[in-house]
Design a protein around this motif. Sequence first.
Motif, PDB file in Angstrom:
ATOM      1  N   ILE A  67       0.862  -1.387  -0.164  1.00 52.51           N
ATOM      2  CA  ILE A  67      -0.293  -0.105  -0.240  1.00 52.51           C
ATOM      3  C   ILE A  67       1.115   1.435   0.081  1.00 52.51           C
ATOM      4  O   ILE A  67       0.363   1.917   0.135  1.00 52.51           O
ATOM      5  CB  ILE A  67      -1.059   0.074   1.467  1.00 52.51           C
ATOM      6  CG1 ILE A  67      -0.210   0.302   2.482  1.00 52.51           C
ATOM      7  CG2 ILE A  67      -1.798  -0.915   1.683  1.00 52.51           C
ATOM      8  CD1 ILE A  67      -1.106   0.298   3.654  1.00 52.51           C
ATOM      9  N   SER A  68       2.136   0.909  -0.167  1.00 54.27           N
ATOM     10  CA  SER A  68       2.889   2.448   0.196  1.00 54.27           C
ATOM     11  C   SER A  68       2.660   3.594  -1.313  1.00 54.27           C
ATOM     12  O   SER A  68       2.971   4.318  -0.685  1.00 54.27           O
ATOM     13  CB  SER A  68       4.342   1.632  -0.505  1.00 54.27           C
ATOM     14  OG  SER A  68       4.461   1.202  -2.018  1.00 54.27           O
ATOM     15  N   PRO A  69       1.853   3.198  -2.391  1.00 54.15           N
ATOM     16  CA  PRO A  69       1.164   4.018  -3.223  1.00 54.15           C
ATOM     17  C   PRO A  69       0.397   4.926  -2.612  1.00 54.15           C
ATOM     18  O   PRO A  69       0.244   6.302  -3.554  1.00 54.15           O
ATOM     19  CB  PRO A  69       0.737   2.592  -4.539  1.00 54.15           C
ATOM     20  CG  PRO A  69       1.821   2.328  -4.363  1.00 54.15           C
ATOM     21  CD  PRO A  69       2.094   1.699  -3.103  1.00 54.15           C
ATOM     22  N   LEU A  70      -0.010   4.408  -1.487  1.00 51.71           N
ATOM     23  CA  LEU A  70      -1.336   4.916  -0.902  1.00 51.71           C
ATOM     24  C   LEU A  70      -0.734   6.791  -0.910  1.00 51.71           C
ATOM     25  O   LEU A  70      -1.069   7.693  -0.032  1.00 51.71           O
ATOM     26  CB  LEU A  70      -1.527   4.928  -0.152  1.00 51.71           C
ATOM     27  CG  LEU A  70      -2.742   3.193  -0.693  1.00 51.71           C
ATOM     28  CD1 LEU A  70      -3.533   2.663   0.055  1.00 51.71           C
ATOM     29  CD2 LEU A  70      -3.687   4.078  -1.850  1.00 51.71           C
ATOM     30  N   ARG A  71       0.924   6.744  -0.478  1.00 48.14           N
ATOM     31  CA  ARG A  71       1.687   7.920  -0.122  1.00 48.14           C
ATOM     32  C   ARG A  71       1.324   9.597  -0.558  1.00 48.14           C
ATOM     33  O   ARG A  71       1.087   9.716  -0.181  1.00 48.14           O
ATOM     34  CB  ARG A  71       3.275   7.761   0.334  1.00 48.14           C
ATOM     35  CG  ARG A  71       3.286   6.631   1.319  1.00 48.14           C
ATOM     36  CD  ARG A  71       4.412   6.372   1.339  1.00 48.14           C
ATOM     37  NE  ARG A  71       5.523   4.955   2.703  1.00 48.14           N
ATOM     38  CZ  ARG A  71       6.423   4.699   2.803  1.00 48.14           C
ATOM     39  NH1 ARG A  71       7.764   5.275   1.842  1.00 48.14           N
ATOM     40  NH2 ARG A  71       6.113   3.839   4.002  1.00 48.14           N
ATOM     41  N   PHE A  72       1.747   9.236  -1.959  1.00 49.71           N
ATOM     42  CA  PHE A  72       0.774  10.291  -2.718  1.00 49.71           C
ATOM     43  C   PHE A  72      -0.011  10.341  -2.810  1.00 49.71           C
ATOM     44  O   PHE A  72      -0.201  11.204  -3.175  1.00 49.71           O
ATOM     45  CB  PHE A  72       0.975   9.584  -4.300  1.00 49.71           C
ATOM     46  CG  PHE A  72       2.158   9.133  -5.141  1.00 49.71           C
ATOM     47  CD1 PHE A  72       3.505  10.051  -5.412  1.00 49.71           C
ATOM     48  CD2 PHE A  72       2.702   7.360  -4.660  1.00 49.71           C
ATOM     49  CE1 PHE A  72       4.467   9.384  -5.500  1.00 49.71           C
ATOM     50  CE2 PHE A  72       3.647   7.100  -5.433  1.00 49.71           C
ATOM     51  CZ  PHE A  72       4.397   8.139  -5.630  1.00 49.71           C
ATOM     52  N   PHE A  73      -1.290  10.066  -1.462  1.00 50.02           N
ATOM     53  CA  PHE A  73      -3.128  10.534  -1.634  1.00 50.02           C
ATOM     54  C   PHE A  73      -2.991  10.285  -0.163  1.00 50.02           C
ATOM     55  O   PHE A  73      -4.046  11.216   0.557  1.00 50.02           O
ATOM     56  CB  PHE A  73      -3.793   9.863  -1.351  1.00 50.02           C
ATOM     57  CG  PHE A  73      -4.112   9.202  -3.128  1.00 50.02           C
ATOM     58  CD1 PHE A  73      -4.664   9.867  -4.024  1.00 50.02           C
ATOM     59  CD2 PHE A  73      -3.378   7.747  -4.065  1.00 50.02           C
ATOM     60  CE1 PHE A  73      -4.527   9.523  -5.495  1.00 50.02           C
ATOM     61  CE2 PHE A  73      -3.282   7.382  -4.674  1.00 50.02           C
ATOM     62  CZ  PHE A  73      -4.122   8.356  -5.475  1.00 50.02           C
ATOM     63  N   HIS A  74      -1.060  11.185   0.340  1.00 47.80           N
ATOM     64  CA  HIS A  74      -1.064  10.802   1.582  1.00 47.80           C
ATOM     65  C   HIS A  74      -1.804  10.829   2.744  1.00 47.80           C
ATOM     66  O   HIS A  74      -2.685  10.950   3.752  1.00 47.80           O
ATOM     67  CB  HIS A  74      -2.024  13.146   2.481  1.00 47.80           C
ATOM     68  CG  HIS A  74      -1.539  14.056   1.617  1.00 47.80           C
ATOM     69  ND1 HIS A  74      -0.195  14.536   1.652  1.00 47.80           N
ATOM     70  CD2 HIS A  74      -1.948  14.566   0.123  1.00 47.80           C
ATOM     71  CE1 HIS A  74      -0.122  15.515   0.058  1.00 47.80           C
ATOM     72  NE2 HIS A  74      -0.533  15.145  -0.354  1.00 47.80           N
ATOM     73  N   VAL A  75      -1.589   9.424   2.951  1.00 47.94           N
ATOM     74  CA  VAL A  75      -1.619   7.972   3.838  1.00 47.94           C
ATOM     75  C   VAL A  75      -1.411   7.540   4.304  1.00 47.94           C
ATOM     76  O   VAL A  75      -0.136   7.382   4.156  1.00 47.94           O
ATOM     77  CB  VAL A  75      -2.759   6.456   2.976  1.00 47.94           C
ATOM     78  CG1 VAL A  75      -3.087   5.450   3.546  1.00 47.94           C
ATOM     79  CG2 VAL A  75      -4.239   7.061   1.618  1.00 47.94           C
ATOM     80  N   PRO A  76      -1.598   8.223   5.543  1.00 48.16           N
ATOM     81  CA  PRO A  76      -0.074   7.734   6.899  1.00 48.16           C
ATOM     82  C   PRO A  76      -0.100   6.148   6.459  1.00 48.16           C
ATOM     83  O   PRO A  76      -0.510   5.324   7.703  1.00 48.16           O
ATOM     84  CB  PRO A  76      -0.776   8.082   8.003  1.00 48.16           C
ATOM     85  CG  PRO A  76      -2.006   7.932   7.626  1.00 48.16           C
ATOM     86  CD  PRO A  76      -2.361   8.222   6.371  1.00 48.16           C
ATOM     87  N   VAL A  77       1.113   5.656   5.473  1.00 45.17           N
ATOM     88  CA  VAL A  77       1.106   3.810   5.521  1.00 45.17           C
ATOM     89  C   VAL A  77       1.967   3.746   6.964  1.00 45.17           C
ATOM     90  O   VAL A  77       1.546   2.180   7.734  1.00 45.17           O
ATOM     91  CB  VAL A  77       1.990   3.932   4.126  1.00 45.17           C
ATOM     92  CG1 VAL A  77       2.575   2.352   4.051  1.00 45.17           C
ATOM     93  CG2 VAL A  77       1.093   4.778   2.174  1.00 45.17           C
TER      94      VAL A  77
END
Length: 260
Positions: free
Chosen positions: A138-148
């Motif tokens: 789920i690391s690509p979710l960092r582009f959506f400011h998700v606290p991975v």
Amino acid sequence: MDNFIFGSYVDNHSFLNRLDPRTKLISITIITMAFMWTTTPFQLGMNVLVLLWLYYLAQIKLGMALSSIKPILFILVFILIYHGIFPSHHLSLSHVNISGWLDGLQICIKIILMILVAALLSFTTSSTELAQGMSRLISPLRFFHVPVPQLSLMVTLTLQFVPIILNELNDIKTAQISRGVDFSPAKLTKKIQLHVQLIIPLLFAITNHANKMSDALDARGYATNSKTTRYHETHFRKLDGWFSLAIIVYLAVILTIGSF
């Protein structure tokens, strides 16, 4: 609760233990989808054979995982009876509807297979590896400011607390039995009342463990805004590639059979 071992990690250096956690997470997702799309007895038989093959690769006896089914036996029996008495959501008491009972049996087998494959993931993957693999996926979710990293830590702590909670509940129940409490009364209401009384000491024990975990994180200097490192890095190897290919072929065969 003594036999409920879901969430236990078995470090036996098997084939599945050596796979990358990302490979196992994706494979388990694909296998679960194959279970859900099963519509024929032949597909169901193939799913059972694949599950037996996976447990063979994990070097784990299938009977060891069957105890994970005990807590939901009542639900499985209810599903079976419901589909037998209400085929196509219509009451049928005048005659035996074989198709309704077979549909209920198929659904129960699917649920059992899903639980067993989920248990296999917990047997062959430690909570740290599982959280690390999930964090990578789920690391690509960092582009959506998700606290991975925070989500990864939450998953790790949750998985580690599952066996702790089960052990605490077992210890509390054993202590109550040693004081003369009978947890097998004839009346159902009395049995429910006795089990409800376990909630307060269980919550106290869980809170105590949570406070200790929080102190341990503070002592190690953990901060939500700091960049964390890993002692062991996961790597996708040739072994993971061949296993992933086998799972994809298995899904393709299941879908192909279901289309006829």
